[in-house]
Design a protein around this motif. Structure first.
Motif, PDB file in Angstrom:
ATOM      1  N   GLY A   1     -11.622  64.921 -30.912  1.00 62.42           N
ATOM      2  CA  GLY A   1     -10.963  64.844 -32.208  1.00 62.42           C
ATOM      3  C   GLY A   1      -9.986  63.682 -32.297  1.00 62.42           C
ATOM      4  O   GLY A   1      -9.689  63.187 -33.385  1.00 62.42           O
TER       5      GLY A   1
ATOM      6  N   GLN B   1     -11.791  60.642 -33.880  1.00 62.44           N
ATOM      7  CA  GLN B   1     -12.665  60.894 -35.020  1.00 62.44           C
ATOM      8  C   GLN B   1     -12.043  60.582 -36.366  1.00 62.44           C
ATOM      9  O   GLN B   1     -12.691  60.751 -37.394  1.00 62.44           O
ATOM     10  CB  GLN B   1     -13.149  62.356 -34.995  1.00 62.44           C
ATOM     11  N   SER B   2     -10.802  60.152 -36.377  1.00 61.54           N
ATOM     12  CA  SER B   2     -10.193  59.785 -37.658  1.00 61.54           C
ATOM     13  C   SER B   2      -9.183  58.679 -37.424  1.00 61.54           C
ATOM     14  O   SER B   2      -8.621  58.539 -36.330  1.00 61.54           O
ATOM     15  CB  SER B   2      -9.491  60.995 -38.296  1.00 61.54           C
TER      16      SER B   2
ATOM     17  N   GLU C   1     -13.773  74.087 -40.678  1.00 64.80           N
ATOM     18  CA  GLU C   1     -13.827  72.785 -40.015  1.00 64.80           C
ATOM     19  C   GLU C   1     -12.608  71.936 -40.348  1.00 64.80           C
ATOM     20  O   GLU C   1     -12.012  71.301 -39.475  1.00 64.80           O
ATOM     21  CB  GLU C   1     -15.105  72.051 -40.437  1.00 64.80           C
ATOM     22  N   GLU C   2     -12.210  71.949 -41.627  1.00 69.21           N
ATOM     23  CA  GLU C   2     -11.053  71.141 -42.036  1.00 69.21           C
ATOM     24  C   GLU C   2      -9.773  71.638 -41.374  1.00 69.21           C
ATOM     25  O   GLU C   2      -8.957  70.845 -40.893  1.00 69.21           O
ATOM     26  CB  GLU C   2     -10.897  71.179 -43.559  1.00 69.21           C
TER      27      GLU C   2
ATOM     28  N   LYS D   1     -13.570  76.724 -35.633  1.00 62.81           N
ATOM     29  CA  LYS D   1     -14.234  75.464 -35.930  1.00 62.81           C
ATOM     30  C   LYS D   1     -15.426  75.671 -36.858  1.00 62.81           C
ATOM     31  O   LYS D   1     -15.683  74.879 -37.759  1.00 62.81           O
ATOM     32  CB  LYS D   1     -14.680  74.801 -34.629  1.00 62.81           C
TER      33      LYS D   1
ATOM     34  N   GLU E   1      -6.037  69.790 -34.713  1.00 62.37           N
ATOM     35  CA  GLU E   1      -6.144  68.717 -33.723  1.00 62.37           C
ATOM     36  C   GLU E   1      -5.169  67.588 -34.051  1.00 62.37           C
ATOM     37  O   GLU E   1      -4.499  67.047 -33.163  1.00 62.37           O
ATOM     38  CB  GLU E   1      -7.573  68.167 -33.692  1.00 62.37           C
ATOM     39  N   THR E   2      -5.087  67.255 -35.330  1.00 67.77           N
ATOM     40  CA  THR E   2      -4.184  66.195 -35.755  1.00 67.77           C
ATOM     41  C   THR E   2      -2.733  66.579 -35.500  1.00 67.77           C
ATOM     42  O   THR E   2      -1.930  65.754 -35.053  1.00 67.77           O
ATOM     43  CB  THR E   2      -4.395  65.885 -37.253  1.00 67.77           C
TER      44      THR E   2
ATOM     45  N   ARG F   1      -9.749  70.561 -37.734  1.00 68.35           N
ATOM     46  CA  ARG F   1      -9.402  69.152 -37.588  1.00 68.35           C
ATOM     47  C   ARG F   1      -7.913  68.924 -37.845  1.00 68.35           C
ATOM     48  O   ARG F   1      -7.272  68.088 -37.196  1.00 68.35           O
ATOM     49  CB  ARG F   1     -10.226  68.285 -38.553  1.00 68.35           C
TER      50      ARG F   1
END
Length: 298
Positions: free
Chosen positions: A177, A180-181, A150-151, A146, A157-158, A154
Protein backbone atom coordinates in the motif's frame (compact mmCIF):
# COMPACT_ATOMS: atom_id res chain seq x y z
CA UNK A 1 -16.05 1.49 17.29
CA UNK A 2 -13.74 4.40 16.58
CA UNK A 3 -10.10 3.75 17.37
CA UNK A 4 -6.68 5.21 16.76
CA UNK A 5 -4.43 3.25 14.46
CA UNK A 6 -1.32 4.23 16.44
CA UNK A 7 -1.03 6.31 19.58
CA UNK A 8 2.19 8.26 19.22
CA UNK A 9 3.07 11.87 19.74
CA UNK A 10 4.73 13.06 16.50
CA UNK A 11 7.97 14.99 16.66
CA UNK A 12 8.48 16.01 13.05
CA UNK A 13 11.19 18.59 12.76
CA UNK A 14 9.64 21.78 11.32
CA UNK A 15 12.82 22.24 9.24
CA UNK A 16 12.41 18.83 7.65
CA UNK A 17 11.20 18.98 4.07
CA UNK A 18 9.48 16.21 2.12
CA UNK A 19 12.66 15.28 0.31
CA UNK A 20 15.48 13.30 1.88
CA UNK A 21 18.05 15.52 0.24
CA UNK A 22 16.80 18.53 2.21
CA UNK A 23 16.39 16.99 5.64
CA UNK A 24 17.83 18.54 8.80
CA UNK A 25 17.31 15.51 11.00
CA UNK A 26 14.54 14.08 13.13
CA UNK A 27 14.54 13.93 16.91
CA UNK A 28 13.92 10.86 19.04
CA UNK A 29 10.22 10.57 19.83
CA UNK A 30 8.33 9.66 23.01
CA UNK A 31 6.29 6.44 22.87
CA UNK A 32 3.20 7.75 24.60
CA UNK A 33 0.21 10.06 24.32
CA UNK A 34 -2.36 10.23 21.52
CA UNK A 35 -1.80 11.16 17.93
CA UNK A 36 -3.75 14.28 17.08
CA UNK A 37 -5.14 13.26 13.68
CA UNK A 38 -8.71 12.06 13.37
CA UNK A 39 -8.89 8.27 13.77
CA UNK A 40 -10.36 5.96 11.16
CA UNK A 41 -13.37 3.73 11.71
CA UNK A 42 -12.78 0.02 11.41
CA UNK A 43 -15.70 -2.33 10.71
CA UNK A 44 -15.09 -4.85 13.47
CA UNK A 45 -16.52 -3.98 16.88
CA UNK A 46 -13.72 -6.03 18.41
CA UNK A 47 -11.00 -3.95 16.75
CA UNK A 48 -8.95 -2.44 19.53
CA UNK A 49 -5.36 -1.42 20.01
CA UNK A 50 -3.85 -1.09 23.48
CA UNK A 51 -2.74 2.54 23.74
CA UNK A 52 0.08 3.22 23.30
CA UNK A 53 1.52 0.71 20.84
CA UNK A 54 5.08 -0.05 21.81
CA UNK A 55 7.72 -0.30 19.10
CA UNK A 56 9.18 -3.67 18.25
CA UNK A 57 12.72 -4.11 19.46
CA UNK A 58 14.35 -6.45 16.97
CA UNK A 59 15.34 -9.95 18.02
CA UNK A 60 18.84 -10.74 16.88
CA UNK A 61 18.81 -13.29 14.14
CA UNK A 62 21.07 -15.89 12.67
CA UNK A 63 22.99 -14.33 9.80
CA UNK A 64 24.22 -17.36 7.88
CA UNK A 65 22.59 -19.22 5.01
CA UNK A 66 19.13 -20.71 5.03
CA UNK A 67 17.65 -17.23 5.30
CA UNK A 68 15.83 -18.02 2.07
CA UNK A 69 13.76 -19.83 1.26
CA UNK A 70 11.44 -20.73 4.14
CA UNK A 71 13.75 -19.49 6.87
CA UNK A 72 12.50 -18.29 10.24
CA UNK A 73 13.86 -15.82 12.73
CA UNK A 74 16.21 -17.73 14.97
CA UNK A 75 15.42 -17.68 18.69
CA UNK A 76 19.17 -17.82 19.32
CA UNK A 77 20.77 -14.41 19.66
CA UNK A 78 23.48 -13.63 17.14
CA UNK A 79 25.77 -10.69 17.70
CA UNK A 80 26.13 -8.58 14.53
CA UNK A 81 29.63 -8.70 13.08
CA UNK A 82 32.27 -6.09 13.85
CA UNK A 83 32.20 -4.91 10.23
CA UNK A 84 28.43 -4.40 10.28
CA UNK A 85 28.45 -2.54 13.59
CA UNK A 86 31.31 -0.31 12.45
CA UNK A 87 29.48 0.53 9.21
CA UNK A 88 26.37 1.46 11.20
CA UNK A 89 28.43 3.68 13.51
CA UNK A 90 30.13 5.36 10.54
CA UNK A 91 26.85 6.48 8.94
CA UNK A 92 24.83 7.22 12.10
CA UNK A 93 26.05 10.80 12.48
CA UNK A 94 25.18 11.83 8.93
CA UNK A 95 21.93 9.84 9.05
CA UNK A 96 20.76 12.05 11.94
CA UNK A 97 17.93 9.74 12.97
CA UNK A 98 16.28 9.72 9.55
CA UNK A 99 13.82 6.84 9.24
CA UNK A 100 14.33 4.02 6.73
CA UNK A 101 11.46 2.51 4.74
CA UNK A 102 11.95 -0.89 3.10
CA UNK A 103 9.71 -1.59 0.10
CA UNK A 104 9.42 -4.63 -2.14
CA UNK A 105 7.55 -7.93 -2.18
CA UNK A 106 7.24 -9.18 1.39
CA UNK A 107 9.42 -12.10 2.42
CA UNK A 108 11.76 -13.42 5.09
CA UNK A 109 14.78 -11.53 3.80
CA UNK A 110 13.01 -8.16 3.83
CA UNK A 111 11.67 -8.73 7.36
CA UNK A 112 14.97 -10.02 8.80
CA UNK A 113 16.90 -7.23 7.11
CA UNK A 114 14.60 -4.62 8.64
CA UNK A 115 15.08 -6.06 12.12
CA UNK A 116 18.84 -6.28 11.73
CA UNK A 117 19.15 -2.70 10.48
CA UNK A 118 17.06 -1.51 13.43
CA UNK A 119 19.33 -3.46 15.77
CA UNK A 120 22.66 -2.07 14.53
CA UNK A 121 21.38 1.50 14.07
CA UNK A 122 19.60 1.46 17.46
CA UNK A 123 16.32 2.25 15.76
CA UNK A 124 12.78 1.03 16.39
CA UNK A 125 11.30 -1.56 14.04
CA UNK A 126 7.76 -1.55 12.62
CA UNK A 127 5.87 -3.56 10.03
CA UNK A 128 3.20 -1.29 8.52
CA UNK A 129 1.00 -4.20 7.41
CA UNK A 130 1.23 -5.62 10.92
CA UNK A 131 -0.06 -2.35 12.40
CA UNK A 132 -3.04 -2.31 10.02
CA UNK A 133 -3.75 -5.96 10.84
CA UNK A 134 -3.53 -5.29 14.59
CA UNK A 135 -5.87 -2.32 14.29
CA UNK A 136 -8.43 -4.34 12.33
CA UNK A 137 -8.42 -7.17 14.85
CA UNK A 138 -6.28 -9.85 13.21
CA UNK A 139 -5.47 -11.45 9.88
CA UNK A 140 -8.98 -12.72 9.11
CA UNK A 141 -10.53 -9.40 10.14
CA UNK A 142 -8.20 -7.37 7.96
CA UNK A 143 -8.90 -9.69 5.00
CA UNK A 144 -12.65 -9.15 5.44
CA UNK A 145 -12.06 -5.42 5.89
CA UNK A 146 -10.15 -5.25 2.61
CA UNK A 147 -12.83 -7.21 0.74
CA UNK A 148 -15.79 -5.28 2.16
CA UNK A 149 -14.35 -1.77 2.31
CA UNK A 150 -11.42 -1.33 -0.06
CA UNK A 151 -11.41 2.45 0.32
CA UNK A 152 -11.48 2.25 4.12
CA UNK A 153 -8.65 -0.27 4.08
CA UNK A 154 -6.52 1.98 1.86
CA UNK A 155 -7.28 4.91 4.16
CA UNK A 156 -6.05 2.92 7.15
CA UNK A 157 -2.80 2.13 5.31
CA UNK A 158 -2.37 5.82 4.57
CA UNK A 159 -3.02 6.78 8.19
CA UNK A 160 -0.39 4.31 9.41
CA UNK A 161 2.20 5.71 7.00
CA UNK A 162 1.23 9.26 7.88
CA UNK A 163 1.92 8.65 11.54
CA UNK A 164 5.11 6.66 11.00
CA UNK A 165 6.48 9.31 8.64
CA UNK A 166 6.10 11.94 11.37
CA UNK A 167 8.66 10.18 13.56
CA UNK A 168 12.38 9.56 13.53
CA UNK A 169 14.69 6.62 14.22
CA UNK A 170 12.47 3.98 12.63
CA UNK A 171 13.08 1.08 10.28
CA UNK A 172 9.73 0.31 8.63
CA UNK A 173 8.96 -2.73 6.50
CA UNK A 174 6.34 -1.07 4.31
CA UNK A 175 3.54 -3.04 2.70
CA UNK A 176 2.52 -2.69 -0.92
CA UNK A 177 0.00 0.00 0.00
CA UNK A 178 2.97 2.31 0.55
CA UNK A 179 3.70 2.44 -3.18
CA UNK A 180 0.14 2.42 -4.53
CA UNK A 181 -0.71 6.10 -4.26
CA UNK A 182 1.04 9.43 -4.66
CA UNK A 183 0.01 10.36 -1.11
CA UNK A 184 1.68 7.32 0.41
CA UNK A 185 4.78 7.72 -1.73
CA UNK A 186 5.03 11.30 -0.47
CA UNK A 187 5.08 10.05 3.13
CA UNK A 188 8.03 7.80 2.29
CA UNK A 189 9.96 10.93 1.24
CA UNK A 190 10.22 11.91 4.90
CA UNK A 191 12.81 9.14 5.21
CA UNK A 192 15.07 7.04 3.03
CA UNK A 193 13.32 4.37 0.98
CA UNK A 194 15.10 1.21 -0.16
CA UNK A 195 13.74 -1.40 -2.55
CA UNK A 196 14.68 -4.88 -1.33
CA UNK A 197 14.69 -6.87 -4.56
CA UNK A 198 14.52 -10.65 -4.08
CA UNK A 199 13.98 -13.03 -7.04
CA UNK A 200 10.34 -14.07 -7.35
CA UNK A 201 11.10 -17.78 -7.66
CA UNK A 202 12.80 -17.71 -4.25
CA UNK A 203 9.82 -15.90 -2.73
CA UNK A 204 7.39 -18.38 -4.30
CA UNK A 205 9.40 -21.31 -2.95
CA UNK A 206 9.46 -19.69 0.48
CA UNK A 207 5.68 -19.22 0.42
CA UNK A 208 5.13 -22.86 -0.51
CA UNK A 209 7.46 -24.11 2.22
CA UNK A 210 5.86 -21.86 4.84
CA UNK A 211 2.46 -23.26 3.87
CA UNK A 212 3.71 -26.84 4.10
CA UNK A 213 5.12 -26.25 7.58
CA UNK A 214 1.81 -25.07 9.06
CA UNK A 215 0.00 -27.54 11.37
CA UNK A 216 -2.87 -29.29 9.61
CA UNK A 217 -5.37 -27.41 11.80
CA UNK A 218 -3.94 -24.07 10.64
CA UNK A 219 -3.00 -24.94 7.08
CA UNK A 220 -4.27 -22.55 4.43
CA UNK A 221 -6.86 -24.18 2.24
CA UNK A 222 -5.37 -23.76 -1.22
CA UNK A 223 -4.32 -25.98 -4.05
CA UNK A 224 -1.96 -23.45 -5.65
CA UNK A 225 1.11 -25.08 -7.15
CA UNK A 226 4.54 -23.47 -7.27
CA UNK A 227 3.84 -22.32 -10.83
CA UNK A 228 0.57 -20.69 -9.78
CA UNK A 229 2.19 -19.02 -6.78
CA UNK A 230 4.99 -17.71 -8.98
CA UNK A 231 2.43 -16.35 -11.46
CA UNK A 232 0.63 -14.51 -8.64
CA UNK A 233 3.88 -12.94 -7.46
CA UNK A 234 4.79 -11.99 -11.02
CA UNK A 235 1.45 -10.20 -11.45
CA UNK A 236 1.93 -8.42 -8.13
CA UNK A 237 5.47 -7.44 -9.08
CA UNK A 238 4.37 -5.98 -12.40
CA UNK A 239 1.64 -3.99 -10.66
CA UNK A 240 3.99 -2.62 -7.98
CA UNK A 241 7.27 -2.29 -9.89
CA UNK A 242 6.70 1.35 -10.79
CA UNK A 243 6.20 2.22 -7.13
CA UNK A 244 9.18 0.16 -5.99
CA UNK A 245 11.35 1.93 -8.56
CA UNK A 246 10.71 5.32 -6.91
CA UNK A 247 12.80 4.23 -3.91
CA UNK A 248 15.97 6.20 -3.17
CA UNK A 249 18.09 3.05 -3.54
CA UNK A 250 17.84 -0.62 -4.48
CA UNK A 251 19.45 -3.58 -2.74
CA UNK A 252 19.27 -6.61 -5.03
CA UNK A 253 19.88 -10.09 -3.66
CA UNK A 254 21.04 -11.20 -7.10
CA UNK A 255 23.55 -8.36 -7.42
CA UNK A 256 24.91 -8.93 -3.91
CA UNK A 257 25.42 -12.63 -4.67
CA UNK A 258 27.22 -11.74 -7.91
CA UNK A 259 29.35 -9.10 -6.19
CA UNK A 260 30.45 -11.62 -3.55
CA UNK A 261 31.12 -14.33 -6.11
CA UNK A 262 28.53 -16.77 -4.76
CA UNK A 263 27.33 -19.66 -6.90
CA UNK A 264 23.87 -19.54 -5.33
CA UNK A 265 21.78 -16.57 -4.20
CA UNK A 266 20.70 -18.62 -1.18
CA UNK A 267 24.25 -18.20 0.15
CA UNK A 268 23.68 -14.46 0.71
CA UNK A 269 23.17 -13.69 4.40
CA UNK A 270 21.04 -11.04 6.06
CA UNK A 271 24.24 -9.36 7.29
CA UNK A 272 25.62 -9.10 3.78
CA UNK A 273 22.37 -7.53 2.61
CA UNK A 274 22.49 -5.17 5.60
CA UNK A 275 26.03 -4.04 4.73
CA UNK A 276 24.92 -3.39 1.15
CA UNK A 277 21.91 -1.40 2.42
CA UNK A 278 24.16 0.68 4.69
CA UNK A 279 26.52 1.30 1.77
CA UNK A 280 23.59 2.66 -0.25
CA UNK A 281 22.47 4.84 2.66
CA UNK A 282 26.02 6.16 3.00
CA UNK A 283 26.05 7.13 -0.67
CA UNK A 284 22.78 9.03 -0.25
CA UNK A 285 23.98 10.92 2.82
CA UNK A 286 27.22 11.78 1.00
CA UNK A 287 25.28 13.19 -1.97
CA UNK A 288 23.04 15.18 0.36
CA UNK A 289 26.08 16.63 2.11
CA UNK A 290 27.64 17.63 -1.21
CA UNK A 291 24.40 19.30 -2.33
CA UNK A 292 24.17 21.23 0.94
CA UNK A 293 27.79 22.37 0.56
CA UNK A 294 27.17 23.48 -3.03
CA UNK A 295 24.13 25.50 -1.94
CA UNK A 296 26.07 27.52 0.64
CA UNK A 297 26.98 31.08 -0.39
CA UNK A 298 30.67 31.79 -0.99
Amino acid sequence: MEINVIHFHPTRNPNFSSSFFNFHGLRTFPISSSFSHKPYNFPSTKSTIPPPISPTFPTRISSRANQLPGARTSPVEHEPSFALKNKAIDISYELKGTSIFLVGVNGTMKTNLGKLLADVLRYYYFDSDGLVEQAAGGESAVRAFKENDEEGFRNSETEVLKQLSSMGRLVVCAGNGAVQSATNLAFLRYGISIWIDVPLDMLAKETMECRDQLPSTLAISTSDSFTEELAKLANLYEEMRGGYATADATVSLQKVASKLGYDSMEMVTTEEMAIEALNEIEKLTRVKKMMEAAARPF
